[in-house]
Design an enzyme around this catalytic site. Structure first.
Site: not given
Ligand code: DAT
Ligand code: MG
Length: 151
Positions: A11, A51, A87, A93, A104, A111, A114, A117, A128
């Site tokens: 991000k 999203y 993940r 999250t 993270r 949050v 973070n 993604h 995606e």
């Protein structure tokens, strides 16, 4: 199988904070195969679609402006159980719930910033990947270390 693919994005805060190399390094060293990679400035339309499931959340507007505040690095990784494993590598999250050793858990605290993604299921990964990448941007290449990663 070994051909499972997931979508990962660093991000805008991750790009600003020079975390791109570290994040790429973790996925490479784990043994996953990079099949797509680019730096992009995401449009509001693309982000809204990405999203879409969160559109009615109170934080949605903030999420849109955060995600469009600068370039992001999008990538596709391939390998055995890569969706679930990615993940786990990301952490929870909320960074406060993320264990040290996760991305993270090592690099962020809130949050709303973070850093990264990752797709949450094989089905959303497929959606995606086709949203963010053209077919010609996904590369098939012979993995010469394959025999040292898979038995
Ligand atoms: P994840 O990114 O772990 O898949 P998600 O899909 O539930 O989490 O939410 C997408 C992003 O939205 C998340 O990475 C950060 C933001 N977000 C989620 N819950 C939030 C909250 N309670 N407050 C602010 N931002 C939130
Ligand atoms: Mg999600």
């Amino acid at each position: 199988g070994e051909n499972e693919r997931t979508f990962v994005a660093v991000k805008p805060d991750g790009v600003q904070r020079r975390l791109v190399g570290e994040i790429l390094r973790r996925f490479e060293k784990r043994g996953f195969k990079l099949v797509g990679l680019k730096l992009v400035k995401a449009s509001e339309d693309l982000l809204r679609e990405h999203y879409w499931d969160l559109r009615s959340k109170p934080f949605f507007r903030g999420l849109m402006s955060y995600m469009s505040s600068g370039p992001i690095v999008v990538m596709v990784w391939e390998g055995l159980d890569v969706v679930k494993t990615a993940r786990k590598m990301l952490g929870e999250t909320n960074p406060a719930d993320s264990l040290p050793g996760t991305i993270r858990g090592d690099f962020c605290v809130e949050v709303g910033r973070n850093v990264i993604h990752g797709s949450d299921s094989v089905a959303s990964a497929q959606k995606e990947i086709s949203l963010w990448f053209g077919q010609d941007e996904l590369h098939c290449w012979e993995d010469n270390s394959r025999g040292w990663i898979y038995d």
